[in-house]
Each structure stands twice: as C-alpha cells, then as structure tokens.
Design an enzyme around this catalytic site. Structure first.
Site, short mmCIF file in Angstrom:
data_model
loop_
_atom_site.label_atom_id
_atom_site.label_comp_id
_atom_site.label_asym_id
_atom_site.label_seq_id
_atom_site.Cartn_x
_atom_site.Cartn_y
_atom_site.Cartn_z
N GLY A 199 1.03 -1.11 -0.09
CA GLY A 199 0.28 0.13 0.00
C GLY A 199 0.67 1.24 0.58
O GLY A 199 2.58 1.19 -0.28
N ASN A 200 -0.28 2.40 -0.05
CA ASN A 200 1.03 3.59 -0.02
C ASN A 200 0.47 4.14 1.44
O ASN A 200 -0.87 4.16 1.43
CB ASN A 200 0.80 4.60 -1.10
CG ASN A 200 -0.45 4.30 -1.69
OD1 ASN A 200 -0.48 5.76 -1.14
ND2 ASN A 200 -0.17 3.68 -2.73
N TYR A 201 0.96 5.68 1.57
CA TYR A 201 0.68 6.47 2.83
C TYR A 201 -0.01 7.62 2.31
O TYR A 201 -0.88 8.26 2.96
CB TYR A 201 1.51 7.31 3.24
CG TYR A 201 3.16 6.74 3.66
CD1 TYR A 201 2.61 5.66 4.80
CD2 TYR A 201 3.73 7.27 3.32
CE1 TYR A 201 3.45 4.93 5.60
CE2 TYR A 201 5.10 5.80 4.53
CZ TYR A 201 4.51 5.23 5.01
OH TYR A 201 5.96 4.43 5.85
#
Ligand code: C5P
Length: 221
Positions: free
Chosen positions: A29-31
């Site tokens: 995933g990512n932020y």
C-alpha cells in the site's frame, strides 16, 4: 458558490491508496490519506455536481450526498470507474499502486525459522487514468490527473500529462519534508496545454475549492 456552470454535471473522483494483497493478512500500500480527493468530491458536490467517489481504504467518513464506491485494489478501482462512465468530469486523485503481487498466497506466508526472506514477483497494475483518458467512445470532457513527485516535478508532470492524454495535471511535491502525502495541506500547480498556474500552500479543502473554481471556468468557456 453561485455559479450554475456545473449544475447537473456528473463527475467521477478517485481517492485514497489501493491495497494490493500479498497473502490473506498482508498487502502492498501507500501513505495516501484520501483527503485531497474527498475534498475535491465535496467541493464539486457543493457546486451542484452529481459526484461518484471511488475510494480505496481510508480513515475518512463517507461524505453526505456523494455516491461512495469503496474498493481495495487497482483492478477493483478500474472496474468501478468503468461502470460509472459516461461522466463530464474525471478527477483521478487516487494513489494507485503501480504493482501488485503476481500471485496472491492463499495461506499466510510463514517465517522459516532461518534467515531466508520470502520474495515476491510483481506485475504491473492497469493505469486507470490512462484507460479513461484514452477511451475514445466516452472520454469525459475534462480529465484531471495528479502527479505526486519528489523530483524533476515539471518535466515529470508535463510528460505524464501528454502520455496519459489528460487535460490537466495537478502537480505536487510529496517529498517527506513537505508533509503533503498523508497530511492536511497541499501546494499544487495545475499544468494544462495553455500553461501552468501555481496555488499557494493551503488546507486540502481550500485546494479543492480552488480546483472547483478552475473547473467552473473551464465549463464557462
Ligand atoms: O504515473 P503516476 O502514478 O505518477 O500517475 C499519477 C496519476 O495517474 C494520478 O492521477 C493517479 O490517480 C493516476 N493513476 C491511475 N492508475 C494507475 C496509476 C496512476 O489512475 N495505475
């Protein structure tokens, strides 16, 4: 906002990260917080637009009077977006994962007890923005992409605008020091075929309203 330019128009907004599963308990995933996309969706709604928001997993409340389609993966996001077409406006703010695991393990991947680490083969995700923008039969009148970059902002963003065939690229610097990715403020420059326009750092809600003003201008001309 008193302008009627957008009354009754339809918009598709994507927001948030995508989660790409590795095994039943892990993902890539990512932020991305989804804040900028939600803010744009809300300001378009306030301008009279019929908004569908296709959102990856975020910690935000579903906005009132917006049709929310929650998704996890890039493939699910693409499928959801294609179902919503045709629209007048597409604003693609989602931080779509570029890659996903080539095969998703059906059981949790275990430590072996030794020093070995697992390795994953990745495969490329579909580009949702490009798919919509290059769709000749029902391309939205205005397609807006985002370019979150940490370096060579202008060159990267302008080549992205051309490559993905979008009308505008909203460019921002997501180097960790800017605290933009995952944060509450943003500082953007809109790139179009007619040049670039910079907006000073502001709350993402304010950036959403400014972008909506630009969209109103576009439909007024
Ligand atoms: O290529 P890059 O990820 O930097 O492009 C960013 C823009 O493209 C954003 O508008 C993002 O929402 C969109 N995008 C997409 N699908 C992807 C990758 C990016 O819609 N798989």
């Amino acid at each position: 906002n008193m302008s009627k330019a957008l009354l009754g128009k339809k918009a598709l907004v994507t927001a948030g990260p995508t989660y790409e599963p590795i095994d039943p308990v892990r993902f890539l995933g990512n932020y991305s917080s989804g804040r900028q996309g939600y803010a744009i969706a809300e300001s378009l709604r306030d301008a009279g637009v019929d908004v569908t928001l296709v959102s990856g997993p975020v910690a935000l409340s579903p906005p009132d009077n917006i049709y929310l389609v929650p998704v996890q993966t890039a493939q699910e996001m693409l499928d959801a977006c294609l179902e919503i077409l045709p629209v007048d406006i597409a604003v693609m703010t989602a931080a779509v994962a570029d890659w996903r695991a080539k095969t998703v393990a059906t059981k949790k991947i275990k430590k072996t007890g030794g020093a070995e680490t697992p390795s994953f083969e990745l495969t490329i995700n579909p580009d949702i923005l490009a798919t919509i923008s290059q769709n000749e039969s029902c391309r939205p009148k205005l397609v807006i992409g985002f370019a979150a970059e940490t370096n060579d902002l202008l060159e990267n963003a302008e080549s992205k605008r051309k490559r993905k065939n979008c009308d505008w690229i909203v460019m921002n610097d997501v180097s960790p020091a800017t605290k933009i990715m995952g944060g509450v403020e943003n500082e953007v420059t809109i790139l179009s075929s007619s040049g670039k326009q910079h907006f000073k750092r502001a709350d993402k809600k304010e950036i959403g309203r400014l972008l909506t003003k630009e969209i109103i201008e576009f439909f007024n001309h």
